[in-house]
Structures are given as C-alpha cells and as structure tokens.
Design a protein around this motif. Sequence first.
Motif: not given
Length: 450
Positions: A219-229
């Motif tokens: 979830t943290a990885e997905e959140r970081a990826r979404r934040t980057l996008l």
Amino acid sequence: MRGLPRTLRGLPRTLRADLLTSGAEPDGRAGAPRWLEWRPVIAVPLTLLAVGMLVLATNQYAFHYRTGVLLGILFAGAQSVSLVVALYRPVPAWWTSLLVMVAVTPFAAQAHQGDVFPSNGVSVTGVPGGPAFPWDGASVAQQAGSLFLLALRVRPRIAAEALVITVLAGLVCGAGVPRPGGGDLRLALLVLVTTVVVGAALGGLGVARTRLVVQEERTAEERARRTLLEERNRIARELHDVVAHHMSVVSIQAQVVPHLVDNPSDALRENAEAIRRNAVDALTELRRVLGVLRSEEPLTEAARHAPQPTLDRLDELVGNARGAGLAVTVTVSGERRTLPPGVELSAFRIVQEALSNTMRHAPGSAVRVEIGHRPSGLTVRVTNTAPQRAVPSSAGAGHGLLGMRERAAMLGGELATGPTPDGGYEVTAILPARSADGPVGPAEPAPRTP
C-alpha cells in the motif's frame, strides 16, 4: 452426505500431498511468519532441551523397555534430533518421531509381559513403576514439541491430519502393552490436542501479521507511486502554460512576418503561413494533452487563466511566509539575467515547497533563502534552523520533496536534501539553464549537506 464418498476416495491423495513431503513449507502458503528469521537463536535452547530429553529417553528405552544401550541411544537420539530439525523441516521431523514410537513398540510389549498391575496401579512384577507406553513423560513431551512446531508452519488441516495419525498410531501401538489405568492416556491426549490447537492458532496469527505487513508495504508503494504520478501531472499542467505561451508567440510572429517585408514573395508567405498553422496545431494538441492530465478536482476559472509564477514574484512569496509567522531572509547573488520560463517556474516552486515544508515540520525556525545566478544556471538553497517545538509526524508520502526532485530532474539538474548539524534542514537545487546568448556548459554539481 453426497460428497462424503468422494472425500473418502480422495483422502489418500490428500494425505500424500500434505504429509509425504520434505519441504520447509509443505502447504506452500505465502506469508511465512517472521519469527523464522530467529530460528538460529531459537535452536540454541531447543538443542539444550533435546539433550536433556536424550538422557531421559535413553534411560527409558535402554532399561525400562530393555532395548539395550545402543538401540536406546539410537531411538532417543533420533527423537531428540527431530525436535531441533522440526524448526526447519517439520513434516520429516514429525514422521521421525512417529516411526521411533512404532519401532519401540515390540520392545515395550515384551518388557511388560508378565507385569501385574493391582488396583493401586503400581507394577509389582517385571519393571517396577513401568511408564505408560507410548505416551510417558519424555515421549509425550517430544511428540508434543514436534506437533507444536509442525502446527506453527502448516495449515490447520495438515496439523489436524498429523494429530489424528499420531493419536491413532499411539492407540494401536499401546493396545498390546499393559498400562496402569487410563489416566495417563487421557492426559497425553489432552496435551497433544492442546499443543496442536495452540500451535495452529499462533501460526495463523503469525502468518496473518506477516501478510498485513506485506500488504502495508504494498500500500505504501502504491501510495508513493500515485503521489509521483499526481505530482508529474501537476508539473505537466504548469509546463503546458509555459509551452502554450511560446507557441502563441510563434504563431503571432509568423502571422506578422509578411507585413514586415516590402513586397513579400509567395514562398515567404507560404512558409510563414505553414509556421503559423503548425503552431496552432501544436497548441491544439497541447490542449488535448492537458485535458488528459486534468485533475479530478478542476481548477477555478481564475486559477486556470492565471500566469505561472516566476522569480519576479519571490518577494510576494516570502511576504506571505512572513505573514504566516515564519522568519525568512533572502539573499540573491550573481548577475540576474533572463532565464527560460521553465527554470523560473521550477525555482519558484522549489522555494515555495521548501517554505511550506518548513512551516509544517519546523515551526518557529528561521529560514534563509539563497538564489545564486551562475553562468551555468541557477542555484536555489533553502535552509532552516531547528524547530522551536515538536510537531507530530505526518502520515504517508507528501508531494513536497518529491515535486522538487521531479522538477530538478526534468531540467537535467540536481537536488540535495538532508538535515544540518544544528538540527535544521537544507534543500539545495542546481538548475541548468540556457542563456539568451546560447547554450552554456554543464551544471555544477549540487553541494552535499554534511
């Protein structure tokens, strides 16, 4: 009831798949408990326990069951070693314990032949005070330990299968051996069942916690990826305005070119018109791209048409920060020159994000903003002192540092961030730029925070 015959027919295949394996994880389930990383440490006290059980079991097999010293050491050693092996290979260790019990059965039956057990339950012939086979003190402890370690590692179904097989094998092996009543049998069954239930519960809890940790990491990885996008989309929307401005200027200038020349040729008119059409087409495509990148929460009309900020508005930005209670000093060095709008925009946003982060994470600190104009580009440094009071840590990944890094990377620059020796924080960005006179050399490396 209709599925019962099918279940019974498939039972041998299920048992073979579950229990006839030498793997560390016979059920193949994901999310092995993290306590397995501590197995070398756990093996030390378990080895000491196995040594103590080796001594007791050797005495029991060699003298009570009359196997002889060599066979007694062999049987007791196999069971004791299986207790340690169960940490790494639970199913083979359990099978070893079970096979030793079966192998000792003929010796126990022969040793108890002729024993007499009166009402008080004490043997008066044969072996005085002979233990109840097959679950006397040492054996039941060893089997309980093997079943417990097995239940920790496998599915509850496999643990239940191993328990049933152990109980049935024990009842069959002990059927021909006299025992002084059923008290020991009931106690042994209670110990074995309790051990398996507790082991299965702890194993399931460990696996559940491990899977929860894995899910939180994902979830943290997905959140970081979404934040980057999201941050990249925001930067793209801002750069759209910069590029659109230049394309509009190109279109207007191309339209004006024929009027600046006396008697322009047809070729000049056609080329100028082609440049204008290409600029208009590029603007159309840019609007389409912006439509794809638009936020789920559309901007207001005023914000949509507001010009993108540059370093000319730095004083306004610093004034707003001072109005919010932040002590800010600004230093500008070098010769100011016209910079590309993308560099101006990125520099402004980096300072803006740094000031916002300071207000959130270092309240009461003093901030110093340094803007350095160099031949190779622009240097932006924002440093704050240690906060005057503690602030709660923010959950999740923010857009601040991520946005700064993306803006610097977009321009081919560098960004260095980190704490300072006095407890503060520093953000330094090197943004290469192309001057009005042409390209310049490569950007100087970003200074690193000590």
